[in-house]
Design a protein around this motif. Structure first.
Motif, short mmCIF file in Angstrom:
data_model
loop_
_atom_site.label_atom_id
_atom_site.label_comp_id
_atom_site.label_asym_id
_atom_site.label_seq_id
_atom_site.Cartn_x
_atom_site.Cartn_y
_atom_site.Cartn_z
N ASN A 224 91.00 17.47 53.87
CA ASN A 224 91.67 16.23 54.26
C ASN A 224 91.64 15.96 55.76
O ASN A 224 92.40 15.14 56.25
CB ASN A 224 93.13 16.24 53.77
CG ASN A 224 93.92 17.42 54.33
OD1 ASN A 224 93.44 18.15 55.19
ND2 ASN A 224 95.13 17.61 53.82
N HIS A 225 90.74 16.66 56.48
CA HIS A 225 90.69 16.44 57.93
C HIS A 225 89.27 16.67 58.43
O HIS A 225 88.56 17.56 57.95
CB HIS A 225 91.66 17.37 58.65
CG HIS A 225 92.02 16.89 60.03
ND1 HIS A 225 91.19 17.06 61.11
CD2 HIS A 225 93.10 16.22 60.50
CE1 HIS A 225 91.75 16.55 62.19
NE2 HIS A 225 92.91 16.02 61.85
N LEU A 226 88.88 15.86 59.41
CA LEU A 226 87.54 15.96 59.98
C LEU A 226 87.25 17.35 60.53
O LEU A 226 86.14 17.86 60.39
CB LEU A 226 87.39 14.92 61.10
CG LEU A 226 86.09 14.95 61.90
CD1 LEU A 226 84.90 14.63 61.00
CD2 LEU A 226 86.17 13.99 63.08
N ASP A 227 88.23 17.98 61.17
CA ASP A 227 88.01 19.30 61.75
C ASP A 227 87.54 20.31 60.71
O ASP A 227 86.70 21.17 60.99
CB ASP A 227 89.29 19.81 62.42
CG ASP A 227 89.60 19.07 63.71
OD1 ASP A 227 88.71 18.37 64.21
OD2 ASP A 227 90.73 19.19 64.20
N LEU A 228 88.08 20.22 59.48
CA LEU A 228 87.68 21.14 58.43
C LEU A 228 86.26 20.86 57.96
O LEU A 228 85.51 21.79 57.62
CB LEU A 228 88.65 21.06 57.25
CG LEU A 228 90.04 21.66 57.52
CD1 LEU A 228 90.98 21.37 56.35
CD2 LEU A 228 89.93 23.17 57.74
N ILE A 229 85.86 19.59 57.93
CA ILE A 229 84.47 19.27 57.59
C ILE A 229 83.53 19.94 58.58
O ILE A 229 82.55 20.58 58.20
CB ILE A 229 84.26 17.74 57.58
CG1 ILE A 229 85.00 17.12 56.39
CG2 ILE A 229 82.77 17.39 57.53
CD1 ILE A 229 84.89 15.61 56.31
N VAL A 230 83.86 19.82 59.86
CA VAL A 230 83.02 20.40 60.91
C VAL A 230 82.96 21.92 60.77
O VAL A 230 81.88 22.53 60.91
CB VAL A 230 83.55 20.00 62.30
CG1 VAL A 230 82.76 20.73 63.40
CG2 VAL A 230 83.45 18.50 62.49
N GLN A 231 84.08 22.55 60.47
CA GLN A 231 84.09 24.00 60.34
C GLN A 231 83.23 24.49 59.17
O GLN A 231 82.48 25.46 59.30
CB GLN A 231 85.52 24.50 60.17
CG GLN A 231 86.37 24.38 61.43
CD GLN A 231 87.76 24.95 61.24
OE1 GLN A 231 87.92 26.07 60.75
NE2 GLN A 231 88.77 24.18 61.62
N PHE A 232 83.33 23.81 58.03
CA PHE A 232 82.53 24.22 56.89
C PHE A 232 81.03 24.05 57.18
O PHE A 232 80.21 24.89 56.80
CB PHE A 232 82.92 23.42 55.64
CG PHE A 232 84.07 24.01 54.87
CD1 PHE A 232 83.87 25.10 54.03
CD2 PHE A 232 85.34 23.49 54.99
CE1 PHE A 232 84.92 25.67 53.32
CE2 PHE A 232 86.41 24.04 54.29
CZ PHE A 232 86.20 25.14 53.45
N VAL A 233 80.68 22.96 57.85
CA VAL A 233 79.26 22.72 58.16
C VAL A 233 78.77 23.71 59.20
O VAL A 233 77.69 24.32 59.05
CB VAL A 233 79.05 21.27 58.65
CG1 VAL A 233 77.59 21.08 59.10
CG2 VAL A 233 79.39 20.28 57.55
N SER A 234 79.52 23.92 60.26
CA SER A 234 79.06 24.79 61.34
C SER A 234 78.87 26.23 60.89
O SER A 234 78.03 26.95 61.44
CB SER A 234 80.05 24.74 62.51
OG SER A 234 81.30 25.29 62.14
N ARG A 235 79.60 26.64 59.86
CA ARG A 235 79.46 28.01 59.34
C ARG A 235 78.41 28.11 58.24
O ARG A 235 78.26 29.15 57.61
CB ARG A 235 80.81 28.51 58.83
CG ARG A 235 81.82 28.75 59.93
CD ARG A 235 83.16 29.21 59.39
NE ARG A 235 84.12 29.44 60.46
CZ ARG A 235 84.27 30.61 61.09
NH1 ARG A 235 83.52 31.64 60.74
NH2 ARG A 235 85.17 30.75 62.03
N GLY A 236 77.69 27.03 58.00
CA GLY A 236 76.58 27.07 57.06
C GLY A 236 76.97 27.03 55.59
O GLY A 236 76.16 27.33 54.72
#
Length: 290
Positions: A224-236
């Motif tokens: 429910n937050h952009l920051d979590l989208i970025v974290q999931f993507v950045s960790r592959g």
């Protein structure tokens, strides 16, 4: 029924606690509980279910709160409307906003408004578009900045289009496709995805685009937050889709254009009878949207 009883009941509903509601209203719990009980006696219904573990609204309580918010807002605005006649903008302004606003700097907007109207008490909260629209209709917000999929209707509220833009894919920085000039939704659908919850306006933007392309996609992670989208993507762990203006400022991910990308439309939305402070804020937005 009096205004104090309405204030106390709304506080209990918002805090889900008589203790926290009393603290919020700067009174003792016994006095608050007594006033709520008197209101229930007058109405002939219980507004709250009370147990040792929780306090929550009954069906009658939910109906009362919906109307009470409107009444409380009307009372709050009396002094503001009177002051506005003399050219003063004062009172309170409650703003709601989604977390991914792209090029819109919400802090700069609020700072500029505060400099012009220092007598206005400004509050900001962040949530999803659906929750913000619901709060507007319940008179719990004065104005909201929301992101909707292209073609979505806004019923019963006024709105101003702020910007519209395509979404771009986010890939992990070491992904094999990181050097691609663009992707298609069909290709992106072969990857696990991270996205907002099903049914939300942000998720509708992507779901409808994949449906239009005739492609099935797999959302492994709902956040429910952009920051979590970025974290999931950045960790592959997944790929994502975000507005282009948002992607340019993100670290640790690789943005890639999508050939048949969905579009997001960003709106400012408000009630049909805005308060003087809300009207002044809307005027600021309109001046900046040209």
């Amino acid at each position: 029924m009096n205004l104090r009883q309405i204030e106390f009941t709304l506080a209990v509903a918002e805090e889900a606690s008589f203790t926290r509601a009393a603290e919020k209203c700067h009174t003792v719990q016994s006095a608050l509980s007594h006033q709520v009980a008197r209101l229930e006696d007058e109405l002939g219904v219980a507004l709250f279910e009370r147990t040792s573990r929780h306090v929550r609204l009954t069906a009658a309580g939910e109906a009362f709160v919906r109307q009470a918010h409107v009444a409380w807002e009307a009372v709050r605005r009396i002094s503001e409307e009177v002051a506005a006649v003399t050219g003063q903008v004062q009172g309170s302004l409650s703003i709601g906003a989604i977390s991914a606003l792209g090029d819109i700097d919400i802090v700069a907007l609020i700072a500029g408004f505060h400099a012009r109207h220092p007598q206005v008490d400004i509050q900001l909260s962040q949530s999803g578009s659906e929750e913000l629209l619901a709060q507007l209709r319940q008179a719990r917000l004065d104005i909201a900045l929301v992101g909707l999929w292209r073609g979505e209707q806004i019923e019963g509220l006024e709105h101003l289009l702020l910007t519209q833009e395509r979404l771009v894919a986010l890939l992990p920085p070491t992904h094999a496709w990181r050097a691609s000039e663009h992707l298609t939704l069909e290709r992106l659908a072969t990857l696990p995805l991270v996205d907002y919850p099903r049914g939300s306006s942000a998720r509708l933007q992507t779901d409808k685009a994949f449906d239009a392309a005739g492609v099935r996609h797999q959302v492994r992670f709902e956040v429910n937050h952009l920051d979590l989208i970025v974290q999931f993507v950045s960790r592959g762990l997944a790929a994502g889709l975000v507005p282009q203006s948002v992607a340019t400022r993100l670290q640790g991910v690789t943005p890639i254009a999508v050939q048949d990308a969905p579009e997001r439309v960003l709106y400012a939305v408000w009630a049909r009878s805005p308060s003087p402070a809300a009207s002044a804020f809307i005027t600021s937005l309109q001046a900046g949207s040209h």
